[in-house]
Motif scaffolding. Structure first.
Motif, PDB file in Angstrom:
ATOM      1  N   VAL A   1       0.855  -1.182   0.000  1.00  0.00           N
ATOM      2  CA  VAL A   1       0.000   0.000   0.000  1.00  0.00           C
ATOM      3  C   VAL A   1       0.892   1.234   0.000  1.00  0.00           C
ATOM      4  O   VAL A   1       1.813   1.342   0.818  1.00  0.00           O
ATOM      5  CB  VAL A   1      -0.933   0.028   1.234  1.00  0.00           C
ATOM      6  N   PHE A   2       0.637   2.145  -0.929  1.00  0.00           N
ATOM      7  CA  PHE A   2       1.322   3.437  -0.967  1.00  0.00           C
ATOM      8  C   PHE A   2       0.421   4.460  -0.288  1.00  0.00           C
ATOM      9  O   PHE A   2      -0.782   4.510  -0.562  1.00  0.00           O
ATOM     10  CB  PHE A   2       1.583   3.852  -2.417  1.00  0.00           C
ATOM     11  N   VAL A   3       1.019   5.233   0.623  1.00  0.00           N
ATOM     12  CA  VAL A   3       0.279   6.295   1.307  1.00  0.00           C
ATOM     13  C   VAL A   3       1.057   7.592   1.152  1.00  0.00           C
ATOM     14  O   VAL A   3       2.274   7.624   1.340  1.00  0.00           O
ATOM     15  CB  VAL A   3       0.083   5.983   2.811  1.00  0.00           C
ATOM     16  N   LYS A   4       0.340   8.643   0.790  1.00  0.00           N
ATOM     17  CA  LYS A   4       0.941   9.980   0.774  1.00  0.00           C
ATOM     18  C   LYS A   4       0.103  10.880   1.665  1.00  0.00           C
ATOM     19  O   LYS A   4      -1.107  10.663   1.833  1.00  0.00           O
ATOM     20  CB  LYS A   4       1.037  10.549  -0.636  1.00  0.00           C
ATOM     21  N   ALA A   5       0.766  11.872   2.259  1.00  0.00           N
ATOM     22  CA  ALA A   5       0.080  12.831   3.117  1.00  0.00           C
ATOM     23  C   ALA A   5       0.386  14.237   2.629  1.00  0.00           C
ATOM     24  O   ALA A   5       1.539  14.571   2.352  1.00  0.00           O
ATOM     25  CB  ALA A   5       0.521  12.663   4.568  1.00  0.00           C
ATOM     26  N   VAL A   6      -0.660  15.038   2.537  1.00  0.00           N
ATOM     27  CA  VAL A   6      -0.535  16.428   2.101  1.00  0.00           C
ATOM     28  C   VAL A   6      -1.024  17.319   3.231  1.00  0.00           C
ATOM     29  O   VAL A   6      -2.116  17.113   3.771  1.00  0.00           O
ATOM     30  CB  VAL A   6      -1.368  16.681   0.821  1.00  0.00           C
ATOM     31  N   THR A   7      -0.202  18.281   3.597  1.00  0.00           N
ATOM     32  CA  THR A   7      -0.600  19.241   4.613  1.00  0.00           C
ATOM     33  C   THR A   7      -1.122  20.501   3.931  1.00  0.00           C
ATOM     34  O   THR A   7      -0.669  20.867   2.841  1.00  0.00           O
ATOM     35  CB  THR A   7       0.571  19.580   5.569  1.00  0.00           C
ATOM     36  N   GLU A   8      -2.111  21.139   4.563  1.00  0.00           N
ATOM     37  CA  GLU A   8      -2.685  22.357   4.001  1.00  0.00           C
ATOM     38  C   GLU A   8      -2.888  23.390   5.097  1.00  0.00           C
ATOM     39  O   GLU A   8      -3.456  23.096   6.144  1.00  0.00           O
ATOM     40  CB  GLU A   8      -4.029  22.077   3.339  1.00  0.00           C
ATOM     41  N   ASN A   9      -2.402  24.592   4.831  1.00  0.00           N
ATOM     42  CA  ASN A   9      -2.716  25.729   5.681  1.00  0.00           C
ATOM     43  C   ASN A   9      -4.069  26.238   5.196  1.00  0.00           C
ATOM     44  O   ASN A   9      -4.184  26.764   4.083  1.00  0.00           O
ATOM     45  CB  ASN A   9      -1.638  26.806   5.551  1.00  0.00           C
ATOM     46  N   LEU A  10      -5.086  26.063   6.012  1.00  0.00           N
ATOM     47  CA  LEU A  10      -6.442  26.413   5.582  1.00  0.00           C
ATOM     48  C   LEU A  10      -6.628  27.908   5.351  1.00  0.00           C
ATOM     49  O   LEU A  10      -7.479  28.308   4.553  1.00  0.00           O
ATOM     50  CB  LEU A  10      -7.462  25.921   6.610  1.00  0.00           C
ATOM     51  N   LEU A  11      -5.837  28.734   6.036  1.00  0.00           N
ATOM     52  CA  LEU A  11      -5.992  30.183   5.886  1.00  0.00           C
ATOM     53  C   LEU A  11      -5.391  30.699   4.595  1.00  0.00           C
ATOM     54  O   LEU A  11      -5.909  31.647   4.001  1.00  0.00           O
ATOM     55  CB  LEU A  11      -5.385  30.909   7.093  1.00  0.00           C
ATOM     56  N   THR A  12      -4.300  30.072   4.138  1.00  0.00           N
ATOM     57  CA  THR A  12      -3.647  30.549   2.911  1.00  0.00           C
ATOM     58  C   THR A  12      -3.921  29.648   1.708  1.00  0.00           C
ATOM     59  O   THR A  12      -3.711  30.057   0.574  1.00  0.00           O
ATOM     60  CB  THR A  12      -2.121  30.619   3.101  1.00  0.00           C
ATOM     61  N   GLY A  13      -4.333  28.405   1.970  1.00  0.00           N
ATOM     62  CA  GLY A  13      -4.529  27.444   0.892  1.00  0.00           C
ATOM     63  C   GLY A  13      -3.247  26.778   0.446  1.00  0.00           C
ATOM     64  O   GLY A  13      -3.263  25.952  -0.472  1.00  0.00           O
ATOM     65  N   ASP A  14      -2.119  27.093   1.095  1.00  0.00           N
ATOM     66  CA  ASP A  14      -0.831  26.504   0.743  1.00  0.00           C
ATOM     67  C   ASP A  14      -0.850  25.018   1.076  1.00  0.00           C
ATOM     68  O   ASP A  14      -1.143  24.625   2.203  1.00  0.00           O
ATOM     69  CB  ASP A  14       0.290  27.215   1.510  1.00  0.00           C
ATOM     70  N   ARG A  15      -0.536  24.177   0.072  1.00  0.00           N
ATOM     71  CA  ARG A  15      -0.531  22.721   0.243  1.00  0.00           C
ATOM     72  C   ARG A  15       0.856  22.180  -0.087  1.00  0.00           C
ATOM     73  O   ARG A  15       1.487  22.636  -1.049  1.00  0.00           O
ATOM     74  CB  ARG A  15      -1.561  22.066  -0.684  1.00  0.00           C
ATOM     75  N   LYS A  16       1.315  21.210   0.721  1.00  0.00           N
ATOM     76  CA  LYS A  16       2.622  20.592   0.494  1.00  0.00           C
ATOM     77  C   LYS A  16       2.532  19.095   0.751  1.00  0.00           C
ATOM     78  O   LYS A  16       1.888  18.660   1.703  1.00  0.00           O
ATOM     79  CB  LYS A  16       3.675  21.182   1.437  1.00  0.00           C
ATOM     80  N   LEU A  17       3.204  18.336  -0.101  1.00  0.00           N
ATOM     81  CA  LEU A  17       3.349  16.911   0.168  1.00  0.00           C
ATOM     82  C   LEU A  17       4.302  16.784   1.345  1.00  0.00           C
ATOM     83  O   LEU A  17       5.442  17.232   1.273  1.00  0.00           O
ATOM     84  CB  LEU A  17       3.910  16.176  -1.051  1.00  0.00           C
TER      85      LEU A  17
END
Length: 170
Positions: free
Chosen positions: A89-105
């Motif tokens: 199983v491959f799992v990736k996680a993406v974080t998001e700053n909800l106030l700016t919309g900035d998303r990063k793996l």
């Protein structure tokens, strides 16, 4: 057993990162993220084989970006490869700053899950097949990762025999 496409096993988990989830740096505890990863991998693998599963191994968990308090984290996992009773199983996680919309793996991981029957013995799983270019890329490298897992497990067994349960200072 009929083969199933990778996408049929897709599991998605979203979580808001709250103060109890963070360390003294204000970032998500690595262990908390690892628990999320294991949960998503278990859901994806059960969805694929429709049987109970156990975690056999975690190849790696690579923390690429910090996940800050107040951010959200979205994990996606799916079965990329099967071998008799096991599933990668491959799992990736993406974080998001909800106030700016900035998303990063922020994290990637590979886990090996094993299906079990009513007696907790390994059970056959259906084959999986890739459709997208990304799924094909992961599937193409899976046999090599499977062999690396087998070799690592052999080394782990050797370590267990050498060190066992005795205390290191005696």
């Amino acid at each position: 057993m009929d083969a199933k496409p990778c996408i049929d096993s897709l599991a998605v988990k979203n979580s808001h990162v709250l103060p109890p989830d963070t360390n003294s740096h204000g970032t998500l505890f690595g262990g908390k993220l690892m628990a999320y990863i294991d949960d998503v991998a278990a859901i994806a693998s059960v969805r694929h084989c429709r049987k109970p599963v156990v975690t056999a191994s975690t190849d790696s968990v690579d923390f690429l970006q910090p996940v800050f308090e107040g951010d959200t984290i979205c994990l996606e996992g799916f079965v990329t490869y099967t071998h008799n009773t096991s599933m990668e199983v491959f799992v990736k996680a993406v974080t998001e700053n909800l106030l700016t919309g900035d998303r990063k793996l922020c994290t990637t991981a590979f886990l090996s899950m094993v299906a079990v029957d009513e007696n907790n013995q390994p059970a056959q799983v259906p084959p999986v097949y890739p459709e997208s270019d990304e799924e094909k890329w992961l599937h193409d490298g899976a046999k090599k990762r499977h062999e690396q897992r087998r070799n690592r497990r052999k080394e782990s067994k050797e370590l267990a025999e050498m060190f066992g349960t005795k205390l290191p200072w005696k």
